[in-house]
Design an enzyme around this catalytic site. Structure first.
Site, PDB file in Angstrom:
ATOM      1  N   HIS B 441     -61.386  28.388  25.411  1.00 50.79           N
ATOM      2  CA  HIS B 441     -61.228  28.034  26.879  1.00 50.79           C
ATOM      3  C   HIS B 441     -60.632  29.169  27.631  1.00 50.79           C
ATOM      4  O   HIS B 441     -59.463  29.173  28.225  1.00 50.79           O
ATOM      5  CB  HIS B 441     -60.104  26.970  26.922  1.00 50.79           C
ATOM      6  CG  HIS B 441     -60.307  25.670  26.168  1.00 50.79           C
ATOM      7  ND1 HIS B 441     -59.177  24.714  25.827  1.00 50.79           N
ATOM      8  CD2 HIS B 441     -61.566  25.084  25.607  1.00 50.79           C
ATOM      9  CE1 HIS B 441     -59.695  23.977  25.102  1.00 50.79           C
ATOM     10  NE2 HIS B 441     -61.309  24.097  25.002  1.00 50.79           N
ATOM     11  N   PRO B 442     -61.436  30.461  27.571  1.00 47.39           N
ATOM     12  CA  PRO B 442     -60.811  31.609  28.491  1.00 47.39           C
ATOM     13  C   PRO B 442     -61.035  30.998  30.002  1.00 47.39           C
ATOM     14  O   PRO B 442     -61.935  30.167  30.567  1.00 47.39           O
ATOM     15  CB  PRO B 442     -62.169  32.605  28.234  1.00 47.39           C
ATOM     16  CG  PRO B 442     -63.225  31.760  27.797  1.00 47.39           C
ATOM     17  CD  PRO B 442     -62.720  30.655  27.108  1.00 47.39           C
TER      18      PRO B 442
END
Lengths: 131, 509
Positions: B441-442
């Site tokens: 989940h950047p």
């Protein structure tokens, strides 16, 4: 097809693979008899160039590192010493050693356990709960 | 209409009201909402167009087809700070094609934080509720049921309930899910309602043109406004440049994801008067814990991410299911030689669960050229402590569920044999270097805010520096969400689209 690894790198990879996944046990196949190192090289062809270079460097590091403790390269060690060397790196207090070992081991086990004969022995086949 | 590189002329030129770069959770939604309002849209995607008939469920084949860099994109840190693997999608539909399909609304506490600390306008829970409802209807968000949960999730649920830890079945974007367990290699039945089976066909129906294998390289700016995009058409399989394109547009929306959106902006030297482009990278670093049961689990059967434990959410810890086929599972399993093989021979008895931290650590994305990033991420001691605690909690739940051994993947704790060993982890000060992490989940690298000196885009995703340039992906989130981001990305992209449409005269006249 153009080769990615040099013959020496291919040998290092093959010896590493056979040490990590030797013949014997409930999954009798060794890495060598399943052509794991050849298939790792094929897989690596799809990696970006910098990653390919990185893998080649890691192979050389793993081959030359035993010189400091055993006065021999990895491929010249006997089977027992090779296994103990890799175990030492897997459990090293130095993160860099663990990461190097994990990076190369990951490629080897990915290809080995992707083999359908190995999957069959494990009892794995991709299917759905509601088929 | 969806076009592949074979359908396109060598030198493509086109015009549209809006050009969207990237077809994942942000870009696909923005394209659909704008097209549905009658505006002309071109949606560009660098990767290929694949459907369920292309999804073989073989990880080695799917890494090559659907993932950027074979799934091996990695951050690097200072000595003692671990590298973090950040797999990303590169195909029509983006990472939604290869994610686990988990849907959470942005937590209310996060929306309140963004409102109060970052002064983001109109993102209170009441503002966002109808937008979440809209998104959930389109992608059919529903809870996992017992018939597809699988034993891995069910056993963990049993263990968590014995300890009175709160949680529940995960909500997912799915229709008629058959519990095949191969979500991250592309859903073979189109049950996972990823962008390529929802928003993209809807956008296409409303007249959007979707050009695949088109890599956006240059932002065209005229008179301080975004005016279009140009780039290269790529050959499938080799990425050799076989043509070029130019799209003239009145509005450009960048949705390449939190790693490549800043790369695009940095390469074009735009939108960065604040100096914040690429900074504030958050990842939700995660760990995976394995357990060995006496009974058969067959963890690959069922939804891999079917159950969550949110009991420790206020501590920044979220536990969620995870299970992968043996070739991928083996990559994180210990031992060398016959011991390793014997452990894998028992894969039917293995359970797996993951935990992620709502990180306060921060990283940075640098450009290494067109479409290439270099990422630095230095895990903080406090995030490592969170993850160490998460490992202890997960291990405790496994023992509560009846596991006989746990493999925590923490240096210094190879195998846990009882609940007592979990206490040892909890008492220890776990340092970053002891952890093996992955992250999916950047976010945060083009954060929104009202102060142009401290943010890249305004409350609705428009660049402070370049008018008519929007960022509509996870880059805009000013802090960690603490939960899986795809629904938040879709909701905020919807919100940005509505903002553009509500101000049509400004953008399209």
């Amino acid at each position: 097809m153009e080769f990615l690894f040099t013959p020496k790198e291919r040998l290092i990879l093959s010896v590493l693979a056979d040490t990590m996944l030797p013949m014997g046990g409930r999954i009798p196949y060794g890495a060598d008899e399943l052509g794991v190192s050849r298939n790792v090289e094929t897989f690596c062809r799809n990696l970006p160039p910098e990653a390919q270079k990185g893998i080649r460097i890691l192979l050389r590091i793993l081959n030359y590192a035993p010189i400091f403790s055993h006065f021999k390269t990895f491929i010249k060690l006997d089977e027992q010493k090779r296994k103990r060397f890799l175990e030492k790196w897997e459990n090293s207090k130095l993160m860099a050693k663990r990461n190097i070992l994990t990076a190369v081991k990951s490629l080897i086990v990915l290809i080995y356990f992707n083999n359908p004969d190995v999957a069959k022995i494990i009892g794995y086949s991709p299917r759905c709960l509601k088929e | 209409m969806i076009y592949t590189e074979k359908d396109l002329p060598k030198n493509l030129e086109d015009s549209a009201d809006v050009c969207v770069i990237g077809s994942g959770a942000g870009g696909a939604v923005f394209a659909k909402e704008i097209a549905s309002a009658g505006r002309t849209v071109v949606l560009l995607e660098e990767g290929g167009y694949y459907t369920s008939k292309d999804f073989t469920r073989n990880p080695v084949e799917m890494f090559a087809k659907l993932y950027r860099d074979m799934g091996m994109t990695t951050t690097f840190g200072l000595p003692g700070r671990p590298p973090v693997l950040v797999p990303m999608g590169r195909c029509l539909g983006g990472t939604t094609v290869i994610n686990s399909g988990t849907c959470f609304r942005t937590p209310e506490s996060v929306l309140l934080k963004w409102t109060n600390e970052f002064n983001i306008e109109k993102c209170m829970p009441d503002d966002m509720a109808p937008i979440f409802e809209r998104v959930e209807k389109i992608i059919n968000v529903t809870s996992v049921t017992d018939d597809i949960m699988g034993k891995n999730g069910a056993k963990f649920r049993e263990g968590a309930k014995k300890l009175n830890y709160s949680g529940g079945p995960i909500k997912r974007n799915m229709k008629d899910c058959k519990g095949c367990g191969t979500c991250v290699w592309g859903c073979p039945h189109d049950s996972k309602q990823a962008m390529h089976v929802t928003y993209i066909p809807l956008a296409s129906e409303k007249g959007a043109k979707i050009y695949t294998r088109c890599r956006a390289e240059k932002l065209i700016v005229k008179g301080g406004r975004a005016a279009g995009v140009s780039g290269s058409i790529l050959e499938a399989g080799t990425d050799r440049v076989i043509g070029s394109f130019k799209i003239n547009a009145k509005v450009v929306a960048v949705a390449c994801g939190a790693i490549l959106t800043p790369v695009f902006l940095l390469n074009n030297g735009v939108g960065n008067s604040s100096g914040e482009v690429g900074k504030n990278l958050r990842l939700h670093p995660g760990i995976r814990v394995l357990a060995l049961y006496d009974e058969e689990i067959n963890g690959w059967l069922g939804v891999p991410q079917s159950y969550y434990v949110d009991h420790f959410f206020n501590e920044g810890i979220m536990l969620e299911g995870v299970f992968v086929p043996p070739e991928v599972g083996a990559m994180g399993m210990p031992f060398i030689g016959l011991e390793h093989k014997e452990l894998l021979a028992d894969y039917k008895h293995i359970g797996a669960f993951g935990a992620m931290a709502s990180d306060t650590s921060s990283g940075r994305v640098f450009s290494r050229g067109i479409g290439k990033a270099f990422m630095i991420y230095n895990m903080s001691d406090s995030d490592a402590k969170k993850l160490g605690r998460a490992v202890a909690i997960t291990s405790r739940i496994f023992f509560s569920a009846g596991a006989k051994k746990v493999f925590p993947s923490v240096y210094g704790f190879l195998t846990l044999n009882s609940e007592k060993d979990c206490e040892a982890i909890e008492r220890a000060t776990i340092r970053p270097h002891q952890l093996e992490c992955m992250a999916f989940h950047p976010m945060g690298t083009c954060r929104m805010g009202t102060n142009p000196k401290k943010s890249v885009v305004n409350s609705f995703g428009e660049s402070h520096d370049v008018k008519n340039l929007f960022v509509v992906d996870a880059s805009i989130f000013p802090s960690s969400l603490g939960v899986n981001p795809q629904e938040s990305i879709m909701a905020f992209s919807t919100r940005s689209a509505f903002y553009v449409l509500d101000n049509s005269e400004r953008y399209f006249s």
